[in-house]
Motif scaffolding. Structure first.
Motif, mmCIF file in Angstrom:
data_model
loop_
_atom_site.group_PDB
_atom_site.id
_atom_site.type_symbol
_atom_site.label_atom_id
_atom_site.label_comp_id
_atom_site.label_asym_id
_atom_site.label_seq_id
_atom_site.Cartn_x
_atom_site.Cartn_y
_atom_site.Cartn_z
ATOM 1 N N HIS A 1 17.326 20.388 -14.427
ATOM 2 C CA HIS A 1 17.465 21.053 -13.126
ATOM 3 C C HIS A 1 16.294 20.718 -12.196
ATOM 4 N N LYS A 2 15.090 20.656 -12.754
ATOM 5 C CA LYS A 2 13.950 20.234 -11.948
ATOM 6 C C LYS A 2 14.098 18.766 -11.564
ATOM 7 N N TYR A 3 14.560 17.974 -12.510
ATOM 8 C CA TYR A 3 14.745 16.547 -12.242
ATOM 9 C C TYR A 3 15.779 16.323 -11.142
ATOM 10 N N ARG A 4 16.866 17.089 -11.177
ATOM 11 C CA ARG A 4 17.925 16.917 -10.172
ATOM 12 C C ARG A 4 17.378 17.139 -8.764
ATOM 13 N N THR A 5 16.616 18.207 -8.574
ATOM 14 C CA THR A 5 16.045 18.488 -7.254
ATOM 15 C C THR A 5 15.130 17.352 -6.806
ATOM 16 N N HIS A 6 14.293 16.890 -7.719
ATOM 17 C CA HIS A 6 13.365 15.799 -7.429
ATOM 18 C C HIS A 6 14.129 14.510 -7.109
ATOM 19 N N THR B 1 14.915 6.966 -0.143
ATOM 20 C CA THR B 1 14.552 5.750 -0.865
ATOM 21 C C THR B 1 13.710 4.814 -0.020
ATOM 22 N N PHE B 2 12.576 4.437 -0.608
ATOM 23 C CA PHE B 2 11.678 3.441 -0.007
ATOM 24 C C PHE B 2 11.117 3.886 1.336
ATOM 25 N N THR B 3 10.895 5.184 1.498
ATOM 26 C CA THR B 3 10.199 5.709 2.669
ATOM 27 C C THR B 3 8.961 6.454 2.182
ATOM 28 N N VAL B 4 8.140 6.905 3.114
ATOM 29 C CA VAL B 4 6.927 7.635 2.735
ATOM 30 C C VAL B 4 7.266 8.959 2.063
ATOM 31 N N ASP B 5 8.491 9.439 2.265
ATOM 32 C CA ASP B 5 8.907 10.703 1.665
ATOM 33 C C ASP B 5 9.614 10.530 0.321
ATOM 34 N N ASP B 6 9.718 9.290 -0.155
ATOM 35 C CA ASP B 6 10.327 9.025 -1.457
ATOM 36 C C ASP B 6 9.382 9.523 -2.546
ATOM 37 N N PRO B 7 9.775 10.508 -3.380
ATOM 38 C CA PRO B 7 8.868 11.049 -4.396
ATOM 39 C C PRO B 7 8.554 10.064 -5.518
ATOM 40 N N ASP B 8 9.290 8.956 -5.586
ATOM 41 C CA ASP B 8 9.058 7.957 -6.639
ATOM 42 C C ASP B 8 8.321 6.723 -6.135
ATOM 43 N N MET B 9 7.830 6.767 -4.909
ATOM 44 C CA MET B 9 7.198 5.571 -4.337
ATOM 45 C C MET B 9 6.003 5.092 -5.136
ATOM 46 N N SER B 10 5.238 6.020 -5.712
ATOM 47 C CA SER B 10 4.043 5.610 -6.446
ATOM 48 C C SER B 10 4.378 4.791 -7.681
ATOM 49 N N LEU B 11 5.639 4.859 -8.135
ATOM 50 C CA LEU B 11 6.044 4.079 -9.312
ATOM 51 C C LEU B 11 6.193 2.598 -8.993
ATOM 52 N N VAL B 12 6.389 2.273 -7.711
ATOM 53 C CA VAL B 12 6.717 0.884 -7.370
ATOM 54 C C VAL B 12 5.788 0.287 -6.312
ATOM 55 N N THR B 13 4.774 1.023 -5.885
ATOM 56 C CA THR B 13 3.840 0.462 -4.915
ATOM 57 C C THR B 13 2.846 -0.465 -5.632
ATOM 58 N N GLY B 14 2.224 -1.336 -4.860
ATOM 59 C CA GLY B 14 1.215 -2.229 -5.432
ATOM 60 C C GLY B 14 1.774 -3.511 -6.007
ATOM 61 N N TYR B 15 3.044 -3.799 -5.754
ATOM 62 C CA TYR B 15 3.655 -5.044 -6.223
ATOM 63 C C TYR B 15 4.081 -5.865 -5.021
ATOM 64 N N THR C 1 6.750 16.589 -10.825
ATOM 65 C CA THR C 1 7.267 15.313 -10.330
ATOM 66 C C THR C 1 7.576 14.421 -11.509
ATOM 67 N N VAL C 2 8.331 13.381 -11.264
ATOM 68 C CA VAL C 2 8.580 12.351 -12.273
ATOM 69 C C VAL C 2 7.437 11.354 -12.293
ATOM 70 N N ALA C 3 6.904 11.051 -11.130
ATOM 71 C CA ALA C 3 5.876 10.024 -10.999
ATOM 72 C C ALA C 3 4.494 10.499 -11.430
ATOM 73 N N ASN C 4 4.356 11.784 -11.765
ATOM 74 C CA ASN C 4 3.069 12.327 -12.207
ATOM 75 C C ASN C 4 2.026 12.294 -11.097
ATOM 76 N N ASP C 5 2.465 12.404 -9.846
ATOM 77 C CA ASP C 5 1.524 12.463 -8.730
ATOM 78 C C ASP C 5 0.748 13.781 -8.776
ATOM 79 N N LYS C 6 -0.501 13.735 -8.347
ATOM 80 C CA LYS C 6 -1.353 14.926 -8.381
ATOM 81 C C LYS C 6 -1.179 15.726 -7.093
ATOM 82 N N ILE C 7 -0.302 16.708 -7.136
ATOM 83 C CA ILE C 7 -0.094 17.613 -6.012
ATOM 84 C C ILE C 7 -0.418 19.009 -6.521
#
Length: 339
Positions: free
Chosen positions: A111-116, A124-138, A176-182
């Motif tokens: 249920h937490k994952y679904r909301t995230h 997707t692929f915007t500054v508001d994408d919660p998974d962006m940290s998983l794919v930045t730096g490439y 979060t899924v990406a383990n960002d520090k918020i």
């Protein structure tokens, strides 16, 4: 920036209706077969361990950790599909059976994952994408990518993720899924609130892992349980990284799934470890998230026939591409820009 493509432009109403029809039997098979492989892996170790020499035990242990981590990723993908209500027709099966049979054994929460995850699809692929940290730096250098892989396989990434999960379950960090520090506000909370909250949020993982340990204990091999968390700490983060890189890293910054998401060709080895449950058909998934896993190949074929999806790259090609500072690949319009 490319405009978002409507699925009505790509498929007829009848095709959309047929593609988005889930199946309880296919969903049940996916869950049951994943756990069957997990059970068979433990059984194989238990039966063969006493007959193996020292070097043989090391090889078997490495193989078992990879297999278990691949099935842990499969459980995560099943949770992902259920979050879209595409794994089963029955909502209760999606919401409850998958949460306890797939999400909680890998320390997750459907249920937490679904909301995230819905935010990821919407942004997707915007500054508001919660998974962006998983794919930045490439793309990055080969040495940098090798260091990332070494941190994953050595357990450093897994330990950091587990610590983050403890803090999230204690509600010190936002989930979060990406383990960002918020960091979450701590005003008005007492010290004893944290362990109580941690226990409340982690009890599903504790219960399901205790059940797995109990099953191995009843079979006479309780020590084999240690392979489960060890797989979670070592190959599992590596497989997650490779999967995440293949899906979005190095893609165009656009609002179209045709160009900001990548489909990757997966042979049987890739399907065993980094691309279970047809998750490699990721462009198709972002175009129409309600399509169940077993219909994604058909959707991909229709897109190929209509000229919307070129030949996808392999995982090896994607990893090679993303370990360069610049370059491009024809497969799936995966244009890489300088970083």
């Amino acid at each position: 920036m490319n405009t978002r493509v409507s699925v009505a432009e790509l498929f007829s109403r009848d095709e959309i209706r047929e593609l988005t029809e889930p199946s309880d039997s296919q969903g049940g098979w996916a869950v049951a077969s994943t756990w069957a492989v997990i059970g068979a892996t433990f059984a194989g170790v238990a039966l063969s361990w006493q007959y193996l020499p020292g070097w043989g035990k090391l090889l078997v242990c490495a193989a078992v950790l990879a297999i278990l981590a691949g099935r842990q990723l499969a459980l995560a993908i099943l949770m992902h599909d259920a979050s879209h209500n595409s794994l089963f027709k029955n909502k209760w099966l999606n919401d409850h059976i998958v949460d306890w049979a797939c999400a909680k054994p890998i320390w997750n929460d459907l249920h937490k994952y679904r909301t995230h995850h819905m935010r990821h699809h919407a942004k997707t692929f915007t500054v508001d994408d919660p998974d962006m940290s998983l794919v930045t730096g490439y793309p990055t250098t080969k040495k940098s990518l090798a260091r990332k892989f070494l941190r994953d396989i050595s357990g450093i990434t897994g330990l950091k993720f587990s610590l983050g999960r403890v803090l999230m379950d204690a509600e010190v960090l936002r989930w979060t899924v990406a383990n960002d520090k918020i960091w979450l506000p701590r005003e008005g909370r007492q010290w004893h609130d944290y362990p109580r909250t941690l226990l409340k949020n982690s009890r599903g993982a504790i219960i399901t892992n205790a059940a797995l340990f109990g099953a191995l204990w009843a079979a006479g091999h309780p020590k084999l349980y240690l392979l489960w968390p060890l797989a979670y700490l070592t190959p599992f983060p590596l497989f997650i990284r490779i999967r995440s890189m293949a899906e979005h890293a190095g893609m165009e910054n656009s609002n179209s799934a045709l160009t900001n998401t990548r489909t990757t060709k997966a042979g049987w080895i890739a399907r065993a470890f980094v691309a279970p449950i047809r998750v490699n058909y990721h462009m198709e998934h972002h175009l129409m998230a309600s399509v169940p896993y077993f219909k994604l190949p058909k959707m991909h074929q229709l897109l190929r026939e209509r000229g919307y999806a070129p030949e996808p790259p392999t995982y090896r090609q994607v990893m090679s591409l993303l370990s360069k500072k610049s370059g491009k690949i024809d497969g799936n319009q995966a244009v890489i820009q300088k970083s």
